[in-house]
Enzyme design. Sequence first.
Site, PDB file in Angstrom:
ATOM      1  CE  LYS A  82     -10.480  -4.112  24.419  1.00  0.00           C
ATOM      2  NZ  LYS A  82     -11.657  -4.531  25.207  1.00  0.00           N
TER       3      LYS A  82
ATOM      4  CB  SER B 123     -14.691  -3.896  22.667  1.00  0.00           C
ATOM      5  OG  SER B 123     -14.146  -4.194  23.942  1.00  0.00           O
TER       6      SER B 123
ATOM      7  CB  SER C 182     -15.179  -6.696  25.608  1.00  0.00           C
ATOM      8  OG  SER C 182     -16.042  -5.771  25.030  1.00  0.00           O
TER       9      SER C 182
HETATM   10  N1  GLN Z   1     -20.685  -4.783  23.894  1.00  0.00           N
HETATM   11  C1  GLN Z   1     -20.739  -4.306  25.237  1.00  0.00           C
HETATM   12  C2  GLN Z   1     -20.717  -2.804  25.244  1.00  0.00           C
HETATM   13  O1  GLN Z   1     -20.615  -2.226  24.191  1.00  0.00           O
HETATM   14  C3  GLN Z   1     -19.614  -4.835  26.053  1.00  0.00           C
HETATM   15  C4  GLN Z   1     -18.324  -4.192  25.751  1.00  0.00           C
HETATM   16  C5  GLN Z   1     -17.226  -4.592  26.695  1.00  0.00           C
HETATM   17  O2  GLN Z   1     -17.299  -5.612  27.367  1.00  0.00           O
HETATM   18  N2  GLN Z   1     -16.207  -3.768  26.766  1.00  0.00           N
HETATM   19  O3  GLN Z   1     -20.809  -2.186  26.271  1.00  0.00           O
END
Ligand code: GLN
Length: 489
Positions: A81, A156, A180
């Site tokens: 990532k 994400s 995410s």
């Molecule tokens: N969708 C969640 C957010 O936008 C989780 C994102 C994540 O785990 N980085 O905060």
Amino acid sequence: MEDLLRNLTIRTFRDGLAAKKFSALEIAQAFFEIIKARDGGIGAYLTLTEDLAARGAEAADLAVAKGDDIGDLAGVPLAVKDAILVAGERATAASKILEHYTAAYDATVIRKLRAEKAVFLGKTNMDEFAMGASTENSAFQITRNPRDPERVPGGSSGGSAAAVAAGLAIAALGSDTGGSIRQPASFCGVVGLNPTYGAVSRNGLIAMTSSMDQIGPITKTVEDAAILFRAIAGRDPMDATTADARYGEELLNPDLRKIKELVVGLPEEYFSGGIAPEVAREMERAIGKLKSLGLRFKPVSLPHTKYGLSCYYIAVPAEVSSNLARFDGIRYARLAGGRADGRGALGELYREQKGRGFGPEAKRRIILGAFVLSSGHYDAYYEKAQRVRTLIARDFDEAFRKADILLTPVAPTPAFKIGEKAADPLSMYLSDVFTIPVKLAGLPAVSIPTKPARALAPGELPVGFQLIGKKWREADLLGAGTFYEQLEN
Ligand code: GLN
């Protein structure tokens, strides 16, 4: 070759390499060929690291030639990532403000994997600074779900999940703050493990929410997740929140007799409405299969679940506003163009660089976070959210008196359409309603496909179920998952 690459797991790669069926360099090169042919239609990668991969593969091949004990990860082609630093390579976190930033050092997880002679194919797309649930918040490109290109891969860590699902890497690293790793794993039909908070070092992970961020594996099988997790876990002097958890043999070699003894809790709040019918049906399948292994089920309650999302969306922006303050347009990389010529007031330069450098979701959270932390609002919002966080963690403690692990859906729906939720932040936030409470409590949880990709009917989308464990008990989740995977459909 394409079929071979698509089906390779960490385990089968290792066996093939040890038996000299192929070399690591050969496989790495074949991956780049297939990435170049296929990734145009998916958009999983932001940067390919071909030189780095070649050097890693050569080191692995040398170890094989010398007859060294090569371990499980030598030569294994991984995707990373883009929020995780790899020395000398670009690291943008999919933000324009870091478009020209090159990492000066390796994240601890990368250093550990390098020591194992793993191969890094490239950096994967994500929502900007890991804020989002669809990978549409990337400043550079969208990523398509390999199962259905009209749909999102989740987020994400959408690029990492799509790369593994499409056979463009054997496994990948993602990061999970509110879902995410698990939600994209569920959407793409792969396995994703969110480790216990403090199990894996965050050193070299571009911070979003320091009290929840964790790096974890995204893989094709549960066994692979265990292998990769064990390689990256452990105490790190560079991250004071890490602990020495001593993950032993049971992580890689679970004992069916012990796994059968596990009592699985079904939290009623996670099954009461709001779930798509196909998700509900797949949860029944998962429960049925685990029952056939001998596990017993029990209803449990997590009464504060309904406050999870609100609590998260106060705590997260608060930490985001402070973590992203360092990107001021001077440190790290400067954006080209604009009026940032070094003349005029410093404040003007900051405003100009931040204004152009951050996308809408980042700005939304920075402003919200600054608000909830401001004097006069701090007690009403931030402090209250911290108290609710404790109540949510206590709910889990209570549930774990009755059950050893919990089973829930990962997300209320399968992968949604590209554009479907992009204009409505609130509906996007709801995608993580089942993955967020775990993070407020710092617990480990894994997302496992209810059935393998080959068992999906045409047009059917993958669905994952979530197993949540006690702190440091990843072995329970991975053990149950390993035996689950071995069952026929
Ligand atoms: N969708 C969640 C957010 O936008 C989780 C994102 C994540 O785990 N980085 O905060």
